[in-house]
Enzyme design. Structure first.
Site, short mmCIF file in Angstrom:
data_model
loop_
_atom_site.label_atom_id
_atom_site.label_comp_id
_atom_site.label_asym_id
_atom_site.label_seq_id
_atom_site.Cartn_x
_atom_site.Cartn_y
_atom_site.Cartn_z
N HIS A 222 0.83 -1.21 0.00
CA HIS A 222 0.00 0.00 0.00
C HIS A 222 0.86 1.25 0.00
CE1 HIS A 222 0.94 0.90 4.21
NE2 HIS A 222 0.78 -0.40 4.46
N ARG B 200 -6.08 1.33 3.78
CA ARG B 200 -4.93 1.85 3.03
C ARG B 200 -4.65 1.04 1.76
NH1 ARG B 200 -3.66 -0.15 7.99
NH2 ARG B 200 -1.94 -1.62 8.30
N GLU C 81 -2.86 -7.24 7.19
CA GLU C 81 -1.69 -6.96 8.01
C GLU C 81 -1.55 -7.97 9.14
OE1 GLU C 81 1.27 -6.05 8.47
OE2 GLU C 81 1.08 -3.85 8.43
N CYS C 82 -0.34 -8.16 9.60
CA CYS C 82 -0.11 -8.98 10.79
C CYS C 82 -0.95 -8.41 11.94
CB CYS C 82 1.37 -8.96 11.15
SG CYS C 82 1.80 -10.01 12.55
N ASP C 83 -1.50 -9.31 12.74
CA ASP C 83 -2.24 -8.87 13.92
C ASP C 83 -1.24 -8.64 15.04
OD1 ASP C 83 -3.88 -8.43 16.04
OD2 ASP C 83 -5.07 -10.26 15.83
#
Length: 228
Positions: free
Chosen positions: A9, A59, A84-86
């Site tokens: 992004h 994003r 995205e990674c948590d």
């Protein structure tokens, strides 16, 4: 098998404020990120993109919007597994505050042992993303042929982990990979092995000039803001 175009992004408001956004809602592109997204259709103009797959986060959705407007025949698919990674309890915190956390050293040097409090492990992050790519490879090939090209818009740590997977690198080495905002990484998959044919390509060689990097940001969690 298909060629996968991985787009990180564009630069976000969290990137420029030094915040680890994670899955925090409402994180948008900043002015530069919007300009990066606007330039994306031109950069990809020569590619016969057959499918667009995106993380559900705002994003990423904003990054691919200009491409979808330029190619109205494309319909985006949202894929939770490339989100995205948590980062759990780390989400929304300043990266500068996290530098001295003992877990940060693990994230940098031994990510296979890193699990974020209240979130997920980096191993789980890589596994879900790699599984998504393999399933999409099969789907795209079935629908569009073995020479098809498709695009995924995702996040820094996800893309770095997919590069490591493609190169057969242990996840503990993935912090050696760097992908700037709105950079393009391309992996050509074949029956026997993947080929990394582009890595973090922004077309901006000025970003390679020597610059001062704050301590702890050499391999910024989440991917960082890129060159100033």
């Amino acid at each position: 098998m298909p060629t996968l175009i991985l787009v990180r992004h564009g630069r976000s408001t969290a990137n420029t404020s030094g915040v680890l956004a994670g899955r925090t809602p409402g994180v948008a592109l900043d002015e530069r990120g919007a300009a990066q997204a606007a330039a994306l259709p031109g950069r990809l103009a020569e590619l016969p993109i057959s499918e667009v797959v995106t993380s559900p986060l705002q994003r990423c959705q904003e990054t691919i919007r200009p491409l979808l407007e330029a190619r109205p025949e494309l319909r985006p698919h949202t894929e939770e597994r490339i989100s995205e990674c948590d980062y759990g309890d780390w989400s929304g915190r300043k990266l500068a505050e996290l530098t001295d956390d003992p877990l940060m050293q693990v994230v940098q040097a031994h990510p296979t042992a890193a699990a974020f409090p209240g979130g997920e492990s980096m191993r789980a992050m890589q596994t879900r993303a790699a599984e998504a790519v393999r399933e999409w490879n099969a789907r795209v090939e079935a629908d569009h042929g073995a020479d098809a090209v498709y695009l995924m818009c995702s996040h820094g740590d996800i893309i770095k982990s997919l590069v490591a997977d493609a190169l057969g690198l242990h996840l503990d080495l993935f912090q050696r990979v760097s992908v700037d905002p709105c950079s393009i990484t391309a992996i050509r998959y074949t029956r026997l092995r993947p080929f990394l044919v582009r890595l973090g390509d922004t077309g901006d060689f000025a970003s390679l000039a020597p610059r001062e990097v704050p301590p702890g940001e050499e391999a910024a969690v989440g991917g960082g803001a890129g060159a100033p």
